[in-house]
Every structure is written in structure tokens, then in C-alpha cells.
Design a protein around this motif. Sequence first.
Motif, PDB file in Angstrom:
ATOM      1  N   ALA A  34       0.832  -1.207   0.000  1.00 28.03           N
ATOM      2  CA  ALA A  34       0.000   0.000   0.000  1.00 28.03           C
ATOM      3  C   ALA A  34       0.868   1.259   0.000  1.00 28.03           C
ATOM      4  CB  ALA A  34      -0.932  -0.008   1.202  1.00 28.03           C
ATOM      5  N   VAL A  35       1.962   1.220   0.750  1.00 28.99           N
ATOM      6  CA  VAL A  35       2.891   2.359   0.768  1.00 28.99           C
ATOM      7  C   VAL A  35       3.491   2.558  -0.632  1.00 28.99           C
ATOM      8  CG1 VAL A  35       5.066   3.247   1.710  1.00 28.99           C
ATOM      9  CG2 VAL A  35       3.433   2.102   3.222  1.00 28.99           C
ATOM     10  N   ALA A  36       3.854   1.472  -1.272  1.00 28.13           N
ATOM     11  CA  ALA A  36       4.429   1.556  -2.622  1.00 28.13           C
ATOM     12  C   ALA A  36       3.431   2.172  -3.605  1.00 28.13           C
ATOM     13  CB  ALA A  36       4.864   0.170  -3.095  1.00 28.13           C
ATOM     14  N   ARG A  37       2.158   1.807  -3.476  1.00 22.68           N
ATOM     15  CA  ARG A  37       1.141   2.400  -4.351  1.00 22.68           C
ATOM     16  C   ARG A  37       1.076   3.918  -4.160  1.00 22.68           C
ATOM     17  NH1 ARG A  37      -1.650  -2.564  -3.811  1.00 22.68           N
ATOM     18  NH2 ARG A  37      -2.590  -2.014  -1.835  1.00 22.68           N
ATOM     19  N   LEU A  38       1.151   4.360  -2.920  1.00 19.70           N
ATOM     20  CA  LEU A  38       1.145   5.805  -2.662  1.00 19.70           C
ATOM     21  C   LEU A  38       2.383   6.474  -3.244  1.00 19.70           C
ATOM     22  CD1 LEU A  38      -0.231   5.942   0.992  1.00 19.70           C
ATOM     23  CD2 LEU A  38      -1.377   6.747  -1.086  1.00 19.70           C
ATOM     24  N   GLU A  39       3.528   5.834  -3.090  1.00 17.79           N
ATOM     25  CA  GLU A  39       4.764   6.396  -3.644  1.00 17.79           C
ATOM     26  C   GLU A  39       4.673   6.497  -5.170  1.00 17.79           C
ATOM     27  OE1 GLU A  39       6.980   7.892  -2.025  1.00 17.79           O
ATOM     28  OE2 GLU A  39       6.940   7.063  -0.014  1.00 17.79           O
ATOM     29  N   MET A  40       4.090   5.480  -5.801  1.00 14.80           N
ATOM     30  CA  MET A  40       3.924   5.531  -7.263  1.00 14.80           C
ATOM     31  C   MET A  40       2.954   6.644  -7.653  1.00 14.80           C
ATOM     32  SD  MET A  40       3.933   1.520  -8.364  1.00 14.80           S
ATOM     33  CE  MET A  40       3.662   1.838 -10.100  1.00 14.80           C
ATOM     34  N   LYS A  41       1.910   6.787  -6.887  1.00 13.15           N
ATOM     35  CA  LYS A  41       0.919   7.830  -7.159  1.00 13.15           C
ATOM     36  C   LYS A  41       1.576   9.206  -7.155  1.00 13.15           C
ATOM     37  CE  LYS A  41      -3.377   9.774  -5.295  1.00 13.15           C
ATOM     38  NZ  LYS A  41      -4.372   9.667  -4.215  1.00 13.15           N
ATOM     39  N   LYS A  47      11.783   5.142  -4.720  1.00 10.48           N
ATOM     40  CA  LYS A  47      11.352   4.697  -3.389  1.00 10.48           C
ATOM     41  C   LYS A  47      10.312   3.576  -3.510  1.00 10.48           C
ATOM     42  CE  LYS A  47      10.071   6.411   1.135  1.00 10.48           C
ATOM     43  NZ  LYS A  47       9.695   7.554   1.956  1.00 10.48           N
ATOM     44  N   ALA A  48       9.380   3.741  -4.428  1.00 12.25           N
ATOM     45  CA  ALA A  48       8.364   2.708  -4.650  1.00 12.25           C
ATOM     46  C   ALA A  48       9.018   1.392  -5.067  1.00 12.25           C
ATOM     47  CB  ALA A  48       7.374   3.158  -5.713  1.00 12.25           C
ATOM     48  N   HIS A  49      10.016   1.489  -5.934  1.00 14.41           N
ATOM     49  CA  HIS A  49      10.715   0.278  -6.389  1.00 14.41           C
ATOM     50  C   HIS A  49      11.390  -0.441  -5.229  1.00 14.41           C
ATOM     51  CE1 HIS A  49      14.021  -2.095  -8.106  1.00 14.41           C
ATOM     52  NE2 HIS A  49      13.124  -2.376  -9.036  1.00 14.41           N
ATOM     53  N   ASP A  50      12.068   0.311  -4.384  1.00 15.48           N
ATOM     54  CA  ASP A  50      12.744  -0.297  -3.231  1.00 15.48           C
ATOM     55  C   ASP A  50      11.745  -0.986  -2.301  1.00 15.48           C
ATOM     56  OD1 ASP A  50      15.132   0.653  -4.247  1.00 15.48           O
ATOM     57  OD2 ASP A  50      15.262   2.350  -2.859  1.00 15.48           O
ATOM     58  N   ILE A  51      10.612  -0.342  -2.084  1.00 10.66           N
ATOM     59  CA  ILE A  51       9.579  -0.923  -1.220  1.00 10.66           C
ATOM     60  C   ILE A  51       9.025  -2.197  -1.854  1.00 10.66           C
ATOM     61  CG2 ILE A  51       7.268  -0.550  -0.262  1.00 10.66           C
ATOM     62  CD1 ILE A  51       8.087   2.475  -0.046  1.00 10.66           C
ATOM     63  N   LEU A  72       6.035  -8.376  -8.552  1.00 11.19           N
ATOM     64  CA  LEU A  72       6.759  -8.348  -9.827  1.00 11.19           C
ATOM     65  C   LEU A  72       5.960  -7.617 -10.900  1.00 11.19           C
ATOM     66  CD1 LEU A  72       8.229 -11.938  -9.769  1.00 11.19           C
ATOM     67  CD2 LEU A  72       9.565  -9.823  -9.966  1.00 11.19           C
ATOM     68  N   SER A  73       4.657  -7.830 -10.915  1.00 15.93           N
ATOM     69  CA  SER A  73       3.810  -7.135 -11.873  1.00 15.93           C
ATOM     70  C   SER A  73       3.857  -5.628 -11.632  1.00 15.93           C
ATOM     71  CB  SER A  73       2.378  -7.659 -11.766  1.00 15.93           C
ATOM     72  OG  SER A  73       1.566  -7.083 -12.739  1.00 15.93           O
ATOM     73  N   ALA A  74       3.809  -5.231 -10.370  1.00 11.04           N
ATOM     74  CA  ALA A  74       3.897  -3.802 -10.030  1.00 11.04           C
ATOM     75  C   ALA A  74       5.262  -3.236 -10.404  1.00 11.04           C
ATOM     76  CB  ALA A  74       3.619  -3.594  -8.544  1.00 11.04           C
ATOM     77  N   ILE A  75       6.318  -3.994 -10.161  1.00  5.96           N
ATOM     78  CA  ILE A  75       7.669  -3.553 -10.536  1.00  5.96           C
ATOM     79  C   ILE A  75       7.753  -3.396 -12.052  1.00  5.96           C
ATOM     80  CG2 ILE A  75      10.096  -4.276 -10.665  1.00  5.96           C
ATOM     81  CD1 ILE A  75       9.640  -5.557  -7.832  1.00  5.96           C
ATOM     82  N   GLY A  76       7.201  -4.353 -12.776  1.00  4.43           N
ATOM     83  CA  GLY A  76       7.203  -4.268 -14.233  1.00  4.43           C
ATOM     84  C   GLY A  76       6.453  -3.051 -14.732  1.00  4.43           C
ATOM     85  N   SER A  77       5.310  -2.775 -14.134  1.00  3.66           N
ATOM     86  CA  SER A  77       4.519  -1.603 -14.517  1.00  3.66           C
ATOM     87  C   SER A  77       5.269  -0.316 -14.209  1.00  3.66           C
ATOM     88  CB  SER A  77       3.172  -1.610 -13.792  1.00  3.66           C
ATOM     89  OG  SER A  77       2.422  -2.723 -14.175  1.00  3.66           O
TER      90      SER A  77
END
Length: 169
Positions: A34-41, A47-51, A72-77
Motif C-alpha cells: 500500500a505504501v508503494a502504491r502511494l509512492e507511485m501515485k 522509493k516505490a521500487h525499493d519498497i 513483480l507485476s507492479a515492478i514491471g509496470s
Amino acid sequence: MSGDDKAAQIAYEEAAALYEAEHITLKEAAVLRAVARLEMKHKNYDKAHDILEKCRALYRENGDLLGEASCLSAIGSLRYIIRDIPNARKALMKAVYLYGKAGHHFAEAEALLYLARVEAVDQERGSYPRARTYYKHSIELYDFTQNEVMKNAVLEEYQNFLKRIGKED
């Protein structure tokens, strides 16, 4: 829910720290996601990638194939967004493999769609023949899962891709 991303992120990070301290790694991974989604937003992609990599490691150590595949799907996106095509391809191919291994056909179809988009980016960095293959496989899986809405959406995107590159199927 109130739309206060800053407060949400603080709460998520506190929860992740508590789960980490208690060694409740699956919940920690879910909260970090969830934190990574916020960072991507907020376009904090590094930072999102590291999380996401930390999430992936947590899911992997727990043997959670779907959690790892989702990361992995999120990292790919994320890599696709920043146009890091080779690493986007690598992450999405692993996601497709893990979703297939877990038998999650809907998620596999979605990851194949993302992979098709990566390959369709351009002929220099991508591969149009692979893009065609991934689009077709995604369409087949959506058909198999009887998801007509997604099947038709991907079919339309595939036809637009073929028009863009001047090919017929």
C-alpha cells in the motif's frame, strides 16, 4: 478513505514497522504494498521500487507465489512507466510465470497484457512479434476465464496495435 495520502502513508509506515518488529511478515508485505502504491501515485518511483523489492522478498520467504507475482507485476509496470523496458520485461515475465504456476489465470492474463504493452513500445526496445504473441495469449486466457469485458478490451487494444504497426492478423 478521506483522501489524505500523507496521513495514510504515516499510518501504513507505522503499521509496517510494528509488523516487522513482531515478525508478521505477510501483513508487513501487504502494508508495504500500500505504501508503494502511494509512492507511485506521487511519482516517487525509486522509493516505490525499493519498497516493492522488499515486499517481493517478504512474500518469497513465505512461499507466497501470488504475493511475489503481484509485486513483480507492479515492478514491471513501474519500470514501464519510466521506460526501463528491459527490466520491465524481466519483471513481467517472472510475474507471468508465477501466476501460471499458481494457476491464477486472470492475473496471468493481466500480466501478459502489460508484457504486450512493454513489447509494443517500439521496435528498437521491444519486439512486435512477442507483443502479438502476448496479446493473443492474454485474449485466450480472458476467454478461458469467461471475462468477456476484458477479452473484448484486449482484443480492441490488440487490433489498434496491429493498425499502428501496419499489420494484419
